[in-house]
Design a protein around this motif. Structure first.
Motif, PDB file in Angstrom:
ATOM      1  N   GLY A  73      50.158  31.487 -11.953  1.00 37.17           N
ATOM      2  CA  GLY A  73      48.831  31.253 -11.878  1.00 37.17           C
ATOM      3  C   GLY A  73      47.959  31.351 -10.613  1.00 37.17           C
ATOM      4  N   TYR A  74      48.825  30.537  -9.805  1.00 37.57           N
ATOM      5  CA  TYR A  74      48.231  30.538  -8.113  1.00 37.57           C
ATOM      6  C   TYR A  74      48.201  31.785  -7.503  1.00 37.57           C
ATOM      7  CZ  TYR A  74      48.892  29.313  -3.289  1.00 37.57           C
ATOM      8  OH  TYR A  74      48.628  29.470  -1.846  1.00 37.57           O
ATOM      9  N   ASN A  75      49.280  32.358  -7.761  1.00 35.29           N
ATOM     10  CA  ASN A  75      49.480  33.916  -7.248  1.00 35.29           C
ATOM     11  C   ASN A  75      48.585  34.823  -7.854  1.00 35.29           C
ATOM     12  OD1 ASN A  75      51.527  33.576  -5.171  1.00 35.29           O
ATOM     13  ND2 ASN A  75      53.023  33.158  -6.537  1.00 35.29           N
ATOM     14  N   ALA A  76      48.561  34.753  -9.128  1.00 33.02           N
ATOM     15  CA  ALA A  76      47.452  35.693  -9.866  1.00 33.02           C
ATOM     16  C   ALA A  76      46.237  35.446  -9.328  1.00 33.02           C
ATOM     17  CB  ALA A  76      47.558  35.363 -11.466  1.00 33.02           C
ATOM     18  N   LEU A  77      45.647  34.546  -8.953  1.00 34.02           N
ATOM     19  CA  LEU A  77      44.073  34.465  -8.516  1.00 34.02           C
ATOM     20  C   LEU A  77      44.111  34.860  -7.140  1.00 34.02           C
ATOM     21  CD1 LEU A  77      42.781  30.724  -9.690  1.00 34.02           C
ATOM     22  CD2 LEU A  77      42.765  32.653 -10.829  1.00 34.02           C
ATOM     23  N   ILE A  78      45.284  34.611  -6.232  1.00 31.23           N
ATOM     24  CA  ILE A  78      45.171  35.206  -4.905  1.00 31.23           C
ATOM     25  C   ILE A  78      44.984  36.862  -5.241  1.00 31.23           C
ATOM     26  CG2 ILE A  78      46.557  35.584  -2.893  1.00 31.23           C
ATOM     27  CD1 ILE A  78      47.281  32.978  -2.934  1.00 31.23           C
ATOM     28  N   TYR A  79      45.900  37.382  -6.003  1.00 31.55           N
ATOM     29  CA  TYR A  79      45.983  38.888  -6.303  1.00 31.55           C
ATOM     30  C   TYR A  79      44.363  39.091  -6.753  1.00 31.55           C
ATOM     31  CZ  TYR A  79      50.803  39.242  -5.657  1.00 31.55           C
ATOM     32  OH  TYR A  79      52.135  39.149  -5.158  1.00 31.55           O
ATOM     33  N   ARG A 125      47.963  45.594  -0.372  1.00 31.82           N
ATOM     34  CA  ARG A 125      49.320  45.261   0.413  1.00 31.82           C
ATOM     35  C   ARG A 125      49.306  44.003   1.339  1.00 31.82           C
ATOM     36  NH1 ARG A 125      51.069  49.820   3.123  1.00 31.82           N
ATOM     37  NH2 ARG A 125      52.384  50.115   1.232  1.00 31.82           N
ATOM     38  N   PRO A 126      48.259  43.734   1.942  1.00 28.82           N
ATOM     39  CA  PRO A 126      48.074  42.437   2.708  1.00 28.82           C
ATOM     40  C   PRO A 126      48.352  41.144   1.987  1.00 28.82           C
ATOM     41  CG  PRO A 126      46.350  43.699   3.162  1.00 28.82           C
ATOM     42  CD  PRO A 126      46.954  44.492   2.297  1.00 28.82           C
ATOM     43  N   THR A 127      47.584  41.177   0.668  1.00 25.68           N
ATOM     44  CA  THR A 127      47.831  40.100  -0.215  1.00 25.68           C
ATOM     45  C   THR A 127      49.419  39.833  -0.464  1.00 25.68           C
ATOM     46  OG1 THR A 127      45.607  40.789  -0.815  1.00 25.68           O
ATOM     47  CG2 THR A 127      46.717  38.878  -1.953  1.00 25.68           C
ATOM     48  N   ILE A 128      49.929  41.167  -1.159  1.00 26.41           N
ATOM     49  CA  ILE A 128      51.186  40.752  -1.538  1.00 26.41           C
ATOM     50  C   ILE A 128      52.003  40.363  -0.601  1.00 26.41           C
ATOM     51  CG2 ILE A 128      53.237  42.535  -2.423  1.00 26.41           C
ATOM     52  CD1 ILE A 128      51.131  44.017  -3.736  1.00 26.41           C
ATOM     53  N   ILE A 129      52.003  40.919   0.715  1.00 26.14           N
ATOM     54  CA  ILE A 129      52.854  40.611   1.920  1.00 26.14           C
ATOM     55  C   ILE A 129      52.582  38.952   1.858  1.00 26.14           C
ATOM     56  CG2 ILE A 129      53.270  40.518   4.348  1.00 26.14           C
ATOM     57  CD1 ILE A 129      52.459  43.482   4.257  1.00 26.14           C
ATOM     58  N   PHE A 130      51.338  38.475   1.976  1.00 28.07           N
ATOM     59  CA  PHE A 130      50.934  36.944   2.246  1.00 28.07           C
ATOM     60  C   PHE A 130      51.884  36.236   0.877  1.00 28.07           C
ATOM     61  CE2 PHE A 130      48.499  33.707   0.541  1.00 28.07           C
ATOM     62  CZ  PHE A 130      48.654  32.675   1.590  1.00 28.07           C
ATOM     63  N   THR A 131      51.708  36.761  -0.358  1.00 28.42           N
ATOM     64  CA  THR A 131      52.489  35.910  -1.412  1.00 28.42           C
ATOM     65  C   THR A 131      53.857  36.063  -1.255  1.00 28.42           C
ATOM     66  OG1 THR A 131      52.157  37.901  -2.820  1.00 28.42           O
ATOM     67  CG2 THR A 131      50.522  36.285  -2.971  1.00 28.42           C
ATOM     68  N   VAL A 132      54.548  36.982  -1.003  1.00 30.07           N
ATOM     69  CA  VAL A 132      55.896  37.259  -0.762  1.00 30.07           C
ATOM     70  C   VAL A 132      56.335  36.201   0.408  1.00 30.07           C
ATOM     71  CG1 VAL A 132      57.642  38.731   0.086  1.00 30.07           C
ATOM     72  CG2 VAL A 132      56.201  39.666  -1.428  1.00 30.07           C
ATOM     73  N   VAL A 149      54.750  33.430   1.461  1.00 32.43           N
ATOM     74  CA  VAL A 149      54.721  32.229   1.066  1.00 32.43           C
ATOM     75  C   VAL A 149      55.884  31.713  -0.029  1.00 32.43           C
ATOM     76  CG1 VAL A 149      53.184  30.570  -0.231  1.00 32.43           C
ATOM     77  CG2 VAL A 149      52.236  31.958   1.376  1.00 32.43           C
ATOM     78  N   SER A 150      56.264  32.711  -0.808  1.00 34.49           N
ATOM     79  CA  SER A 150      56.996  32.447  -2.035  1.00 34.49           C
ATOM     80  C   SER A 150      58.518  32.429  -1.482  1.00 34.49           C
ATOM     81  CB  SER A 150      57.078  33.542  -3.208  1.00 34.49           C
ATOM     82  OG  SER A 150      55.764  33.747  -3.558  1.00 34.49           O
TER      83      SER A 150
END
Lengths: 333, 435
Positions: free
Chosen positions: A193-199, A234-241, A243-244
């Motif tokens: 959920g956390y990542n979904a909200l960021i996306y 892209r920048p958001t995905i890099i961020f979540t990757v 952090v994860s």
């Protein structure tokens, strides 16, 4: 908020012009007060970030036992060498990677899908968005203990449900894969959920015109998702990757409490789900080898640095490639 | 349109913040330790324990506070002893966060005596020399340093017996009479043999015993020398008694007469009331645990008989006073009172903790427990205590035991070969005690 923030922007010009006339105290003020404003972060970082980092490095070079922490014997790189020869360390490293992969990859893909769905106009959208955030707001310990009950071998809800469809009951604690999947489920449940909200936030910043022009060019929904949404994210995905990845490397609470606390830091009878975080804790707080635990901490730190560098490196390479491709495309046209 | 949406997201954001804050607060809301003398001249004594000592449950704190109006007792309790021990070590290393009184399990007392004697008060300096003779001699001896400092007063000891479900035994066509059973399982081979007999006629989903590890711990509890010899040398790998206890436990595991449970796990707790196992080796303090887990419905179904060898010690604890406590005298008065005869008798009758005080042992001799079908628990556990070996305790007893029982669980729950599991245990021990 916005009201207090806006006026200075309009008065910036006149203030600058009048700067030559302010008194000496004002100049001092202008010169040094910014440092005072940023000081809280740096002071806290030095005390709780930098100092522990350096002190841990120092401790990792000694043989120190928690039962007598005053007595330190110089060990040089002995603790690090010991780690490399310890099969339990390699086991923990392997487990960290497998659990990390099982929990992170499906999690991010699901988050992307959910964000895409939430991006549509649908009734009760806010409710769904808050609901997605709920697992994240739950304490790790509480969630894990509930999951430990669900994954119970004899009386667990999951095995009961599997039994209804004729699946033989699974030993979610002792099986290597079963236990790792179980732990990954908890992680996925908590962070999707956390990542979904960021996306979602990222998606909402993609201008609608891009979709419109893509549609005019005849792009299908799927093509729009691939070429507009993913591109824009892209920048958001890099961020979540990143952090994860860091989160997966430090995984601790979920495996610690996975068997209700009985097996604790050893990560199962055969260490089948002992992660690096648990291995560190086991060395430091079950066996009281503080020096070795400090060495594990530093190795973990280095692993994270390498992984993050690798991540950003790959991302940069890809965007360079694409920029080159784009130029080529324009030139051809 | 836009303002309406902003307001709504604002409310949502606020809601999320409140939720997160509540979660954080509830997560961090642990109380700070330490003791203090508050305004009214009252002294607060903090007592830091693990598992169930039963003082609060038996009403002993309330009684003491009534007798001493200037004392307030505050207990903190950690359920799992391993967690408690870790916290105690951290507190000792940091010299803060310690209670006025700390509990110490018998498996850890050797570490306290040999490595941490300087952190705890010699109770003789507070007047313990007049009460030490009231305890079983070995109980005080293992808490005494070579120079004669007594670091803890004994609470309970763990004489062993076998607790069993007479209703399940009856269903499988086995005798339920205590004397008959005690005679049939006078040896561990007999116990495992009877288990195979039970398993052949057992009700569905019911095993003879809970776990191979319980069996192993009970067996090693009967040996004077188990993991370390008198000189402090580790012998866990070569001691034939440890190996034979291992072999018997492996036999039980492979014969399928164990319920494959992990002791102290939530599943184990649930199994007390579901009838997943018919018997288990039980030290005296476990009778209180059984009552708690099996509840009122278990009353009369459970019974107790003398176990194989009719002796053994499993667990038992001490109360010690860290040197950091500002109320040494008051703390000592409290532990002397808690470990005195009358209080130990009360604890045995209410919570099942068997006395280490010899006068109390005499006083409970004729006690029978109505929960366990009026079994003469005073006599059964008393006899077991009388024959108890004086165990040699080693610094890493706890780590060795954890490694060996984990390895047994590998054989029992995962089907790992006994040779491989034994090797794993040796590797784990080497890793734990490595310098």
């Amino acid at each position: 908020m916005t009201q207090t923030a806006t006026p200075p922007r309009f008065t910036v010009g006149p203030q600058r012009r009048g700067a030559g006339h302010v008194r000496r105290r004002g100049r001092w003020d202008v010169k040094y007060s910014p440092y005072a404003f940023v000081a809280p972060f740096f002071v806290l970082f030095a005390a709780f970030g930098l100092f522990p980092l350096i002190y841990t490095a120092y401790i990792s070079l000694y043989r120190v036992e928690l039962t007598d922490p005053g007595q330190r014997v110089w060990a040089g790189l002995g603790n690090y060498a010991g780690l490399l020869h310890d099969p339990f360390f390699w086991n923990a490293l392997r487990n960290t990677f497998t659990i990390g992969a099982i929990s992170t990859i499906p999690q991010l893909l699901m988050a992307l899908g959910l964000a895409h769905l939430l991006n549509y106009r649908l009734r009760g959208r806010t409710f769904f968005r808050v609901a997605m955030m709920m697992p994240y707001a739950t304490s790790v310990a509480a969630a894990t203990l509930v999951f430990a009950q669900l994954f119970g071998r004899d009386y667990g809800l999951i095995n009961w449900a599997l039994g209804l469809v004729g699946v033989h009951r699974i030993d979610w604690q002792n099986g290597t894969w079963a236990s790792q999947v179980g732990i990954s489920t908890i992680v996925t449940w908590r962070w999707t959920g956390y990542n979904a909200l960021i996306y979602l936030a990222g998606m909402q910043s993609i201008p609608a015109e891009l979709y419109e022009s893509a549609a005019i060019d005849g792009a299908s929904r799927w093509q729009q998702f691939r070429h507009v949404t993913i591109r824009g994210l892209r920048p958001t995905i890099i961020f979540t990757v990143i952090v994860s990845t860091i989160g997966a490397t430090q995984l601790f609470g979920e495996p610690l409490l996975y068997e209700g606390g009985t097996r604790g830091p050893s990560g199962g009878v055969s260490h089948q789900y002992q992660t690096l975080g648990l291995y560190l804790y086991d060395q430091g707080w079950s066996f009281f080898h503080l020096g070795r635990a400090a060495a594990v901490a530093w190795v973990m730190f280095l692993i994270i640095v390498v992984l993050v560098t690798l991540n950003t490196g790959i991302a940069r390479l890809r965007s360079c490639d694409e920029r080159a491709l784009g130029r080529k495309g324009r030139a051809l046209r | 349109m836009r303002t309406a949406r902003t307001r709504r997201t604002g409310i949502v954001a606020l809601g999320c913040t409140v939720l997160t804050a509540t979660a954080l607060l509830s997560g961090c809301g642990s109380s700070s330790g330490g003791s203090s003398a508050n305004g009214g001249g009252k002294i607060t004594l903090t007592i830091d324990l693990f598992g169930t000592f039963g003082y609060k449950e038996a009403g002993l704190y309330a009684e003491y506070e009534k007798l001493h109006p200037n004392i307030v007792i505050k207990e903190t309790d950690t359920e799992n002893e391993a967690d408690y021990w870790q916290a105690l070590q951290t507190h000792l290393a940091a010299d803060s966060g310690l209670g006025d009184i700390q509990g110490v399990e018998v498996g850890r007392i050797a570490t306290v005596v040999r490595q941490e004697a300087s952190d705890f008060t010699d109770l003789n300096t507070l007047g313990a020399s007049s009460v030490t003779r009231n305890f079983l001699p070995w109980k005080i001896k293992v808490a005494t340093t070579p120079s004669g400092a007594v670091l803890g007063l004994g609470t309970d000891i763990g004489p062993e017996a076998i607790c069993y479900r007479s209703d399940l035994l009856k269903q499988a066509g086995l005798p339920t009479d205590r004397a008959a059973l005690a005679q049939k399982w006078s040896t561990w081979t007999g116990y495992v043999g009877l288990g195979k007999q039970y398993q052949a006629h057992a009700p569905a989903h019911s095993a003879w015993t809970d776990s191979a590890t319980g069996l192993f711990t009970a067996m090693t509890g009967q040996q004077a020398v188990r993991y370390y010899d008198q000189s402090g040398k580790p012998v866990y790998g070569s001691n034939p008694l440890v190996k034979s206890a291992w072999d018997t436990s492996v036999e039980a595991a492979r014969a399928g007469i164990t319920a494959k449970l992990t002791q102290w796990s939530p599943q184990w707790n649930q199994a007390f009331s579901t009838g997943a196992f018919a018997t288990l080796p039980c030290p005296a303090w476990m009778t209180g645990y059984i009552k708690g887990q099996a509840g009122a419905a278990g009353k009369g179904r459970w019974d107790i008989a003398p176990g194989p060898g009719a002796t053994g010690n499993w667990g038992g604890s001490y109360l010690a006073i860290p040197k950091t406590s500002p109320h040494q005298k008051q703390a000592y008065d409290l532990i002397a009172w808690l470990t005195a005869k009358d209080q130990q008798v009360t604890l045995f009758e209410k919570e099942g903790n068997f006395p280490s005080n010899t006068q109390a042992i005499g006083a409970v001799q004729n006690y029978t427990d109505p929960y366990f079908n009026n079994a003469p628990v005073g006599q059964i556990f008393g006899d077991s205590a009388k024959n108890m070996p004086v165990q040699v305790l080693g610094v890493h007893d706890g780590d060795v035991n954890t490694a060996l029982t984990n390895a047994l669980s590998e054989v029992e729950q995962k089907g790992v070969s006994p040779q491989q599991a034994w090797q794993n245990a040796m590797n784990n021990i080497a890793n734990a005690v490595a310098q």
